[in-house]
Design a protein around this motif. Sequence first.
Motif, PDB file in Angstrom:
ATOM      1  N   LEU A 384       0.832  -1.201   0.000  1.00  0.00           N
ATOM      2  CA  LEU A 384       0.000   0.000   0.000  1.00  0.00           C
ATOM      3  C   LEU A 384       0.870   1.256   0.000  1.00  0.00           C
ATOM      4  O   LEU A 384       0.559   2.239  -0.680  1.00  0.00           O
ATOM      5  CB  LEU A 384      -0.926   0.003   1.220  1.00  0.00           C
ATOM      6  CG  LEU A 384      -2.178  -0.869   1.110  1.00  0.00           C
ATOM      7  CD1 LEU A 384      -2.873  -0.982   2.466  1.00  0.00           C
ATOM      8  CD2 LEU A 384      -3.146  -0.297   0.072  1.00  0.00           C
ATOM      9  N   TRP A 385       1.963   1.221   0.753  1.00  0.00           N
ATOM     10  CA  TRP A 385       2.851   2.377   0.790  1.00  0.00           C
ATOM     11  C   TRP A 385       3.710   2.472  -0.471  1.00  0.00           C
ATOM     12  O   TRP A 385       3.756   3.519  -1.129  1.00  0.00           O
ATOM     13  CB  TRP A 385       3.734   2.323   2.043  1.00  0.00           C
ATOM     14  CG  TRP A 385       4.919   3.246   1.993  1.00  0.00           C
ATOM     15  CD1 TRP A 385       6.228   2.918   2.175  1.00  0.00           C
ATOM     16  CD2 TRP A 385       4.908   4.656   1.743  1.00  0.00           C
ATOM     17  NE1 TRP A 385       7.029   4.001   2.034  1.00  0.00           N
ATOM     18  CE2 TRP A 385       6.242   5.099   1.771  1.00  0.00           C
ATOM     19  CE3 TRP A 385       3.917   5.584   1.456  1.00  0.00           C
ATOM     20  CZ2 TRP A 385       6.609   6.435   1.560  1.00  0.00           C
ATOM     21  CZ3 TRP A 385       4.267   6.916   1.247  1.00  0.00           C
ATOM     22  CH2 TRP A 385       5.591   7.336   1.302  1.00  0.00           C
ATOM     23  N   GLN A 386       4.357   1.384  -0.838  1.00  0.00           N
ATOM     24  CA  GLN A 386       5.324   1.449  -1.926  1.00  0.00           C
ATOM     25  C   GLN A 386       4.684   1.520  -3.305  1.00  0.00           C
ATOM     26  O   GLN A 386       5.232   2.133  -4.228  1.00  0.00           O
ATOM     27  CB  GLN A 386       6.262   0.236  -1.845  1.00  0.00           C
ATOM     28  CG  GLN A 386       7.142   0.245  -0.592  1.00  0.00           C
ATOM     29  CD  GLN A 386       7.948  -1.035  -0.419  1.00  0.00           C
ATOM     30  OE1 GLN A 386       7.769  -1.996  -1.166  1.00  0.00           O
ATOM     31  NE2 GLN A 386       8.825  -1.057   0.578  1.00  0.00           N
ATOM     32  N   LYS A 387       3.503   0.932  -3.474  1.00  0.00           N
ATOM     33  CA  LYS A 387       2.863   0.890  -4.793  1.00  0.00           C
ATOM     34  C   LYS A 387       1.709   1.877  -4.946  1.00  0.00           C
ATOM     35  O   LYS A 387       1.352   2.223  -6.074  1.00  0.00           O
ATOM     36  CB  LYS A 387       2.367  -0.525  -5.084  1.00  0.00           C
ATOM     37  CG  LYS A 387       3.482  -1.556  -5.145  1.00  0.00           C
ATOM     38  CD  LYS A 387       2.939  -2.956  -5.419  1.00  0.00           C
ATOM     39  CE  LYS A 387       4.068  -3.990  -5.464  1.00  0.00           C
ATOM     40  NZ  LYS A 387       3.550  -5.367  -5.697  1.00  0.00           N
ATOM     41  N   ALA A 388       1.123   2.287  -3.816  1.00  0.00           N
ATOM     42  CA  ALA A 388      -0.035   3.192  -3.905  1.00  0.00           C
ATOM     43  C   ALA A 388       0.170   4.490  -3.139  1.00  0.00           C
ATOM     44  O   ALA A 388      -0.690   5.364  -3.199  1.00  0.00           O
ATOM     45  CB  ALA A 388      -1.287   2.475  -3.389  1.00  0.00           C
ATOM     46  N   GLY A 389       1.286   4.623  -2.423  1.00  0.00           N
ATOM     47  CA  GLY A 389       1.560   5.874  -1.711  1.00  0.00           C
ATOM     48  C   GLY A 389       0.668   6.108  -0.512  1.00  0.00           C
ATOM     49  O   GLY A 389       0.492   7.255  -0.087  1.00  0.00           O
ATOM     50  N   VAL A 390       0.104   5.043   0.075  1.00  0.00           N
ATOM     51  CA  VAL A 390      -0.785   5.164   1.237  1.00  0.00           C
ATOM     52  C   VAL A 390       0.023   4.855   2.500  1.00  0.00           C
ATOM     53  O   VAL A 390       0.517   3.734   2.673  1.00  0.00           O
ATOM     54  CB  VAL A 390      -1.989   4.216   1.127  1.00  0.00           C
ATOM     55  CG1 VAL A 390      -2.866   4.319   2.381  1.00  0.00           C
ATOM     56  CG2 VAL A 390      -2.800   4.534  -0.124  1.00  0.00           C
ATOM     57  N   SER A 391       0.143   5.841   3.371  1.00  0.00           N
ATOM     58  CA  SER A 391       0.920   5.686   4.598  1.00  0.00           C
ATOM     59  C   SER A 391       0.094   5.009   5.691  1.00  0.00           C
ATOM     60  O   SER A 391      -1.131   4.936   5.603  1.00  0.00           O
ATOM     61  CB  SER A 391       1.415   7.049   5.085  1.00  0.00           C
ATOM     62  OG  SER A 391       2.275   7.655   4.130  1.00  0.00           O
ATOM     63  N   LEU A 392       0.788   4.566   6.719  1.00  0.00           N
ATOM     64  CA  LEU A 392       0.144   3.889   7.844  1.00  0.00           C
ATOM     65  C   LEU A 392       0.768   4.361   9.144  1.00  0.00           C
ATOM     66  O   LEU A 392       1.995   4.446   9.258  1.00  0.00           O
ATOM     67  CB  LEU A 392       0.318   2.369   7.713  1.00  0.00           C
ATOM     68  CG  LEU A 392      -0.070   1.516   8.932  1.00  0.00           C
ATOM     69  CD1 LEU A 392      -1.579   1.559   9.157  1.00  0.00           C
ATOM     70  CD2 LEU A 392       0.422   0.081   8.770  1.00  0.00           C
ATOM     71  N   ILE A 393      -0.074   4.690  10.117  1.00  0.00           N
ATOM     72  CA  ILE A 393       0.374   4.892  11.496  1.00  0.00           C
ATOM     73  C   ILE A 393      -0.399   3.881  12.330  1.00  0.00           C
ATOM     74  O   ILE A 393      -1.632   3.928  12.398  1.00  0.00           O
ATOM     75  CB  ILE A 393       0.120   6.328  11.987  1.00  0.00           C
ATOM     76  CG1 ILE A 393       0.906   7.328  11.126  1.00  0.00           C
ATOM     77  CG2 ILE A 393       0.521   6.460  13.449  1.00  0.00           C
ATOM     78  CD1 ILE A 393       0.662   8.788  11.494  1.00  0.00           C
ATOM     79  N   LEU A 394       0.324   2.960  12.955  1.00  0.00           N
ATOM     80  CA  LEU A 394      -0.283   1.818  13.628  1.00  0.00           C
ATOM     81  C   LEU A 394       0.192   1.729  15.070  1.00  0.00           C
ATOM     82  O   LEU A 394       1.399   1.736  15.337  1.00  0.00           O
ATOM     83  CB  LEU A 394       0.081   0.525  12.880  1.00  0.00           C
ATOM     84  CG  LEU A 394      -0.284  -0.809  13.541  1.00  0.00           C
ATOM     85  CD1 LEU A 394      -1.792  -0.961  13.666  1.00  0.00           C
ATOM     86  CD2 LEU A 394       0.306  -1.976  12.748  1.00  0.00           C
TER      87      LEU A 394
END
Length: 566
Positions: A384-394
């Motif tokens: 999601l981050w590397q291919k779609a640019g969607v970050s995550l805070i978990l």
Amino acid sequence: MKSSEQLRTMLREIDRRSYPAYKSLAGSWSFGRYTLRIEHVQGDPFAAPSQLSVTVDKQTAGFPAVCWRTSRTALEDYLLRRFGRQADRFSRQAKGSGKSGVLAVTRPGQETLVRTDCEVCAGAVTLRFEVGFPANGRTINARELEKILFDFLPVCVEQSLLYANTPKEELDQVTALAEDQQFIREELTRLDLAAFVADGSILPRESGVSDRPMADAVPFRSPDSMAVTLQLPHRGPVRGMGIRRGITLIAGGGYHGKSTLLKALERGVYNHIAGDGREYVITDGSAVKIRAEDGRKVTDTDISLFINCLPSGRDTTRFSTLDASGSTSQAANIAEALEAGSRLLLMDEDTSATNFMVRDELMQAVIAREQEPITPFLERAMDLWQKAGVSLILVVGSCGAYFHTADCVIQMDAYHAKDITAQARAALEGRPVPALSAPRFHLPSGGRVIDLSGSSQTRKNYRGDGYRQERLKVKRSGKTAFSVGDRELDLRYLEQLADAGQTQALAYMVRYARENLAGRSVEDVAAALMQAVEEKGLGSVCGGRVVPAGLTMPRRQEIFACFCRY
């Protein structure tokens, strides 16, 4: 438009008559420096108070153009709060039965939001409020209403809606804060940050039912390795923690502040008033808090990124259920957030479905991948981050598998933030690496058409021309639910709804969509609603001549989530 003296005359004429005679007062009345509109008159003194508004033209109000051009929402919020303080002085000073003498406005919370209660445009300032029209029993006490309209209300208007009577330094501070907050939002993009938390911020809240800052709380301070200093236009240099885009974990022991930090980041999509403690906690405005939501309705949603090959053979590219499991609901929530354009997902291990988040090595050895329909989020997070640019805070408290994916690890230790990324990576050396990717990555497909059907109510038109369709009734239940006609909707798990007025606005948006946007996709409905509000104001979704007080603008993400649950 009639004059205020004509209103005074009418009041004296209807004094001591039965309560319905108050309805003759509806209309516009000139008070010289402002216009009073009596928009809706309550049916009796025990019913919801009457709706009124005052409008002061731009020249009389006198606020500098810079106030309503660069920080209009902050100005509207400030004027509403000032009017509310004045109204408190006079509320219930006029006597009578039931709600007689009530003089009130909507009470804003800690966030600065677009509301129908106060609207500032190029031409005027309009403020909407409630008045309990006085009565003795159900007999009009017009002398008491005369006191409200001719003695109390002019003071409220003069002291809150005119620039000449506004503390200039106080207003300058409100404007400066709003401009500094907007500057930080723009800097997030320039610096490739997902969020910023200023040093000195007070993140803990007073209690579970109060959103005010906790007294004697530990002020936040950024770890040196994550510190960013922003040069704000008004406040000047502000140091704080810059959370870079990518995958960030918040770890630590129980009760050490992990969820408190995440909660502040959730609400960082909104600006906050001075004194809140989170004024300079700013998060990517598209951020969505994701959680499991057992029992929610899912309709035609593409959850195939996470769930495939169900034993029943059901298609998960257009999956529907009336009673989703924890893992299915969390998959649907992520898919819908991505469809709504979210660039940042916020998640907490405590409110997530365990089998959705991770499958440990032993479980994978016992249950083969082809026998498990769920692709754990662990195996999708990096894609999601590397291919779609969607970050995550978990937020993580018990599962260490996500350390392998993390770009940054923050430890909360007694409410002190520490950057332990290096220590986490050192601890991973020599340990087996879990599966961190899965085949067939793709973003969820959109284009779902909403079923806006539902029974309509009809009643006889007593003018003799047959039956007519009656508008669907809108009813809100607190901040978490509403109904439109025969359809009810539960929004308790949309944790970024900050105000009951947002829920009320969503209810009106659903009715507006049922009447005007049938047959369109979720994306088209959300876009049409946003466009209507931008062009005609939030009140335009109500579809009536009277714009109700108490509506607050939700984000596109909550509009999208609401219709996905409809």
